[in-house]
Design a protein around this motif. Structure first.
Motif, mmCIF file in Angstrom:
data_model
loop_
_atom_site.group_PDB
_atom_site.id
_atom_site.type_symbol
_atom_site.label_atom_id
_atom_site.label_comp_id
_atom_site.label_asym_id
_atom_site.label_seq_id
_atom_site.Cartn_x
_atom_site.Cartn_y
_atom_site.Cartn_z
ATOM 1 N N LYS A 10 0.817 -1.212 0.000
ATOM 2 C CA LYS A 10 0.000 0.000 0.000
ATOM 3 C C LYS A 10 0.852 1.264 0.000
ATOM 4 N N GLY A 11 2.153 1.084 -0.086
ATOM 5 C CA GLY A 11 3.055 2.224 -0.097
ATOM 6 C C GLY A 11 3.329 2.806 1.269
ATOM 7 N N VAL A 12 3.146 2.007 2.316
ATOM 8 C CA VAL A 12 3.339 2.472 3.688
ATOM 9 C C VAL A 12 4.566 1.773 4.281
ATOM 10 N N ALA A 17 0.255 5.600 7.558
ATOM 11 C CA ALA A 17 -0.248 5.850 6.203
ATOM 12 C C ALA A 17 -0.553 7.333 5.995
ATOM 13 N N LEU A 18 -1.188 7.954 6.968
ATOM 14 C CA LEU A 18 -1.556 9.367 6.828
ATOM 15 C C LEU A 18 -0.331 10.262 6.735
ATOM 16 N N GLN A 56 2.544 9.550 5.772
ATOM 17 C CA GLN A 56 3.332 9.274 4.569
ATOM 18 C C GLN A 56 2.581 9.628 3.290
ATOM 19 N N ARG A 98 -0.781 9.107 2.360
ATOM 20 C CA ARG A 98 -1.992 8.432 1.900
ATOM 21 C C ARG A 98 -3.202 9.269 2.300
ATOM 22 N N THR A 99 -4.199 9.308 1.447
ATOM 23 C CA THR A 99 -5.407 10.078 1.746
ATOM 24 C C THR A 99 -6.289 9.316 2.728
ATOM 25 N N GLU A 122 -7.905 6.482 0.999
ATOM 26 C CA GLU A 122 -7.009 5.343 0.780
ATOM 27 C C GLU A 122 -6.849 4.527 2.063
ATOM 28 N N VAL A 123 -6.744 5.218 3.176
ATOM 29 C CA VAL A 123 -6.596 4.513 4.448
ATOM 30 C C VAL A 123 -7.884 3.766 4.800
#
Length: 381
Positions: free
Chosen positions: A137-139, A192-193, A195, A197-198, A201-202
């Motif tokens: 997820k890119g986290v 996630a936030l 980094q 991510r919207t 998305e979360v």
């Protein structure tokens, strides 16, 4: 307010327990036909992240002892030295242990410690989801942490090698134990936030967070656990680390308590999803007691009354130990424990210790709400 310092441990246990029973009656937990009964727990087992870590992360590899929680001012209020707790003193899990008459839980990675009355498997910065899933997820998650699945594996190793001389012994011990699965999932959201991510998305992987927690509870039951408490997530929009990064100039972005609406709405979505899944799990395991602990509501309740409890009216969102000044006294590039960062002289007037974690007094205030509610609903076997 109960005075913690200077009381012998047995007296402190008795005082906390008496207070909890009185508080439960005053708050409506008890009525004419219902009394708060403290079950004779044999052990407590805790999973989670930094809100419940009593010293695991500072024992991970060579880097652990260099982390902020391994040095002052962490632990400055209690016991006066660093223990690996990410606070100035005691955590909610500590107050839970004392309320039921058990010693404070030792961290699993302290191999010289006694685990007679349970184990703390929580590791700071840990996630409900595995690191590989979040990477997709890119986290990015710190590699030294132990996700929830890893902590469950620790439990299984512990049971097979330490306390269960025979299956009957293990079954009896776990039947009279209390398990806390969480509070975990907060880091999945926060990492996630911050980094990029919207919120949308979360929110999309919140069901995966829930599935991970439910699977962990299921495994606890399958190894013999019968009384499990699953805490929800605190209102993340009320914490300085996210307020400082996502704050705006638009008053409509904040709720009546001064917290960020969008992030709190995400937290509510996460907690509601978890509660629904726990409902299904209760049907799957009708012989187990599976409780949801509403940390979100407890935090908001205490925040609304914080000045009456002795917290400074103008410092409800400021960190005690931080750098950066301004509205929150928080700078994520110069956090508590860094060179040149000092703690405030009066931690009991602050809710927030370092911008991510709470002070001992805030933990106590929340415990006074959460613990009576848990004890009133636990079935004694």
């Amino acid at each position: 307010m109960l005075r913690l310092m200077g009381l012998p441990s047995l007296t402190l246990n008795y005082c906390i327990l008496c207070f909890l029973l009185v508080y439960a009656a005053a708050s409506g937990v008890e009525n004419e036909n219902q009394k708060v009964v403290v079950c004779p727990f044999r052990s407590i087992y805790q999973f989670g992240a930094s809100l419940h870590d009593t010293g695991n992360l500072i024992r991970v590899g060579a880097i652990g002892p260099t982390l902020p929680a391994a040095r002052l001012p962490y632990g400055i209020t209690f016991p006066g030295r660093p223990t690996g707790r990410w606070s100035d003193g005691l955590l909610i899990v500590d107050f839970i242990a004392r309320a039921v008459g058990l010693p404070l839980l030792n961290p699993y990675l302290d191999k010289n410690a006694s685990f007679t009355n349970g184990v703390n498997f929580a590791v700071t910065a840990s996630t409900a989801l595995d690191i590989g899933f979040l990477a997709q997820k890119g986290v990015v998650v710190p590699s030294i942490t132990v996700p929830l699945s890893g902590q469950i594996n620790w439990l299984k190793t512990y049971l097979s090698s330490s306390i269960c001389a025979a299956p009957s012994d293990c079954k009896d011990r776990l039947k009279r134990s209390l398990f806390f699965v969480g509070e975990i999932g907060r880091n999945d959201i926060t990492f996630a936030l911050v980094q990029g991510r919207t919120i949308q998305e979360v929110a999309a992987f919140v069901p995966d967070i829930t599935t991970s927690v439910i699977n962990a509870v299921r495994e606890v039951i399958q190894v013999g656990g019968r009384r499990i408490v699953v805490p929800g997530t605190f209102p993340l929009g009320c914490f300085p680390n996210l307020l400082s990064q996502f704050g705006t100039q638009d008053p409509k972005d904040y709720d009546e308590l001064g917290c960020l609406r969008s992030i709190n709405n995400l937290t509510i979505f996460r907690n509601n999803h978890l509660q629904q899944a726990l409902g299904s799990l209760r049907k799957e395991f009708p012989d187990a007691v599976i409780l949801y602990a509403d940390y979100y509501a407890a935090f908001q309740s205490f925040l609304a009354r914080a000045p009456l409890l002795g917290f400074h009216q103008n410092k409800l969102y400021m960190t005690c130990c931080g750098s950066g000044g301004g509205q929150y006294n928080y700078d994520r590039n110069k956090v508590c424990g860094s060179t040149g960062v000092i703690s405030c002289p009066n931690p009991p007037q602050y809710i927030h210790w370092d911008g991510v974690h709470l002070t001992q007094k805030a933990h106590l205030a929340i415990s006074q709400i959460v613990i009576p509610n848990i004890l009133s609903r636990i079935q004694c076997f």
